[in-house]
Design a protein around this motif. Structure first.
Motif, PDB file in Angstrom:
ATOM      1  N   LEU A   1       0.720  -1.024   0.148  1.00  0.00           N
ATOM      2  CA  LEU A   1      -0.010   0.001  -0.126  1.00  0.00           C
ATOM      3  C   LEU A   1       0.806   1.212   0.107  1.00  0.00           C
ATOM      4  O   LEU A   1       0.598   2.237  -0.699  1.00  0.00           O
ATOM      5  N   ALA A   2       1.921   1.305   0.697  1.00  0.00           N
ATOM      6  CA  ALA A   2       2.706   2.380   1.022  1.00  0.00           C
ATOM      7  C   ALA A   2       3.385   2.477  -0.467  1.00  0.00           C
ATOM      8  O   ALA A   2       3.523   3.954  -0.954  1.00  0.00           O
ATOM      9  N   THR A   3       3.712   1.652  -1.112  1.00  0.00           N
ATOM     10  CA  THR A   3       4.458   1.815  -2.605  1.00  0.00           C
ATOM     11  C   THR A   3       3.550   2.206  -3.343  1.00  0.00           C
ATOM     12  O   THR A   3       3.578   3.158  -4.365  1.00  0.00           O
ATOM     13  N   GLY A   4       2.179   1.701  -3.331  1.00  0.00           N
ATOM     14  CA  GLY A   4       1.031   2.112  -4.056  1.00  0.00           C
ATOM     15  C   GLY A   4       0.752   3.714  -3.870  1.00  0.00           C
ATOM     16  O   GLY A   4       0.505   4.453  -4.953  1.00  0.00           O
TER      17      GLY A   4
ATOM     18  N   ILE B   1      -5.764  -2.845  -7.859  1.00  0.00           N
ATOM     19  CA  ILE B   1      -5.827  -4.037  -8.603  1.00  0.00           C
ATOM     20  C   ILE B   1      -4.311  -4.936  -8.361  1.00  0.00           C
ATOM     21  O   ILE B   1      -4.453  -5.914  -8.261  1.00  0.00           O
ATOM     22  N   ASN B   2      -3.230  -4.034  -8.374  1.00  0.00           N
ATOM     23  CA  ASN B   2      -1.953  -4.764  -8.162  1.00  0.00           C
ATOM     24  C   ASN B   2      -2.026  -5.215  -6.737  1.00  0.00           C
ATOM     25  O   ASN B   2      -1.224  -6.431  -6.382  1.00  0.00           O
ATOM     26  N   LEU B   3      -2.575  -4.452  -5.876  1.00  0.00           N
ATOM     27  CA  LEU B   3      -2.479  -4.949  -4.421  1.00  0.00           C
ATOM     28  C   LEU B   3      -3.256  -6.362  -4.445  1.00  0.00           C
ATOM     29  O   LEU B   3      -2.741  -7.386  -3.557  1.00  0.00           O
ATOM     30  N   VAL B   4      -4.297  -6.427  -4.943  1.00  0.00           N
ATOM     31  CA  VAL B   4      -5.203  -7.732  -4.880  1.00  0.00           C
ATOM     32  C   VAL B   4      -4.379  -9.008  -5.689  1.00  0.00           C
ATOM     33  O   VAL B   4      -4.279  -9.814  -5.052  1.00  0.00           O
ATOM     34  N   VAL B   5      -3.745  -8.598  -6.579  1.00  0.00           N
ATOM     35  CA  VAL B   5      -3.152  -9.655  -7.264  1.00  0.00           C
ATOM     36  C   VAL B   5      -1.702  -9.800  -6.573  1.00  0.00           C
ATOM     37  O   VAL B   5      -1.526 -11.219  -6.463  1.00  0.00           O
ATOM     38  N   ASP B   6      -0.922  -8.876  -6.043  1.00  0.00           N
ATOM     39  CA  ASP B   6      -0.009  -9.398  -5.209  1.00  0.00           C
ATOM     40  C   ASP B   6      -0.362 -10.482  -4.065  1.00  0.00           C
ATOM     41  O   ASP B   6       0.481 -10.957  -3.626  1.00  0.00           O
ATOM     42  N   VAL B   7      -1.502  -9.974  -3.296  1.00  0.00           N
ATOM     43  CA  VAL B   7      -1.784 -10.708  -2.151  1.00  0.00           C
ATOM     44  C   VAL B   7      -2.242 -12.317  -2.670  1.00  0.00           C
ATOM     45  O   VAL B   7      -1.582 -13.040  -2.158  1.00  0.00           O
TER      46      VAL B   7
END
Length: 314
Positions: free
Chosen positions: A19-22, A297-303
């Motif tokens: 999240l911080a990176t996002g 979207i990237n957070l969900v895919v990363d998880v």
């Protein structure tokens, strides 16, 4: 007897780091847009008639705050982004946030359909290229996919329109709001996803096929379909999901060209119209919506990728 502590599949520290990176990515995106729009000139000129006197332009410029020092404008801009209070759209004369949000469902529907088609076709090509015993099957499909990657998206879209819409008449040329009008733009978008997914999935499959536990399973006589589904494909999904995440992250903004070619009423086409009209508030909101969508979207895919492949958490 003490209870065993259940460990979460993905730690909150991992999610917080993503999240911080996002958030840094969102800040960078909107900051670049701010300075790019600032360099294009005074947006207040667009709000007055061509023969308006200079005094009227100066009055409107002062009213909208475009005559203030750059640091002050930038601070006010960041405050607007953080609080969600934006000036009215120059073209529509209304709050630009609902205007942009109303276009997101159409872009998501197109993007998700294109991504699904791209993942399926890319996965099939990667699997065939990695497991086929025929040299022709292991090289030609991947070669065709790589060749398609070098063709501009707008050219693919135009070719599909000429063949399937103009000559054959199977699909409409532009968006009509039904499922048939989504086929050509979704297929155009899928061509952009296929090559990367096919290459990465093929490489991951080849790496897993050379692993020691796969050789041991073969030696024990494990059925091929069980070996492939439970061990080879499952262990290749983690790396591939990362690539899918990168592709999925551009669903909202990456379809700008496709939406323009087919007249798709999404946020990509809205962004182009806002840039052409120098609609400063609407451009900012469109970029913010696309950047936030990219991060989520990237957070969900990363998880999901971290759950499938724990080694990716490091």
């Amino acid at each position: 007897m003490p209870r065993r502590r259940v460990r979460a599949p993905v730690s909150w520290r991992y999610i917080g780091g993503r999240l911080a990176t996002g958030l840094v990515a969102v800040w960078g995106a909107v900051t670049l847009v701010f300075f790019a729009l600032y360099a294009t000139g005074n947006p207040a000129i667009l709000l007055v008639p061509p023969d308006a006197p200079p005094d009227e332009i100066l009055r409107l410029t002062h009213l909208m705050g475009f005559d203030r020092p750059l640091p002050v404008q930038y601070w006010n801009f960041l405050t607007s982004v953080a609080t969600g209070t934006f000036p009215d759209s120059i073209r529509y004369g209304a709050d630009p946030l609902p205007i942009a949000l109303a276009k997101i469902p159409a872009s998501l529907a197109l993007g998700l359909t294109g991504l699904l088609v791209g993942v399926l076709l890319g996965g099939v090509i990667g699997y065939v290229s990695a497991t086929a015993r025929s040299g022709w099957l292991s090289r030609v499909p991947l070669g065709i996919a790589t060749g398609i990657e070098s063709v501009p998206t707008f050219f693919i879209g135009i070719v599909l329109i000429i063949v399937f819409a103009v000559r054959l008449g199977w699909f409409p040329v532009t968006s009509t709001g039904d499922a048939a009008s989504m086929v050509l733009p979704a297929l155009t978008l899928a061509f952009a996803f296929i090559p990367a997914i096919a290459r990465v999935f093929r490489t991951a499959l080849l790496d897993v096929l050379q692993a020691e536990h796969i050789r041991t399973a073969r030696a024990k006589g494990l059925p091929r379909h069980v070996l492939v589904s439970r061990h080879v494909v499952a262990n290749s999904l983690g790396t591939t999901l990362n690539v899918v995440g990168i592709q999925a992250g551009v669903l909202l903004g990456g379809a700008v060209v496709t939406e323009s070619v087919f007249g798709w009423p999404g946020i990509g086409q809205l962004s182009i119209n806002a840039v052409q009209n120098r609609d400063y508030p609407l451009v900012i909101v469109c970029v913010l919506a696309i950047a936030v969508g990219f991060v989520l979207i990237n957070l969900v895919v990363d998880v999901v990728a971290a759950v499938v492949e724990p080694r990716l958490r490091s």
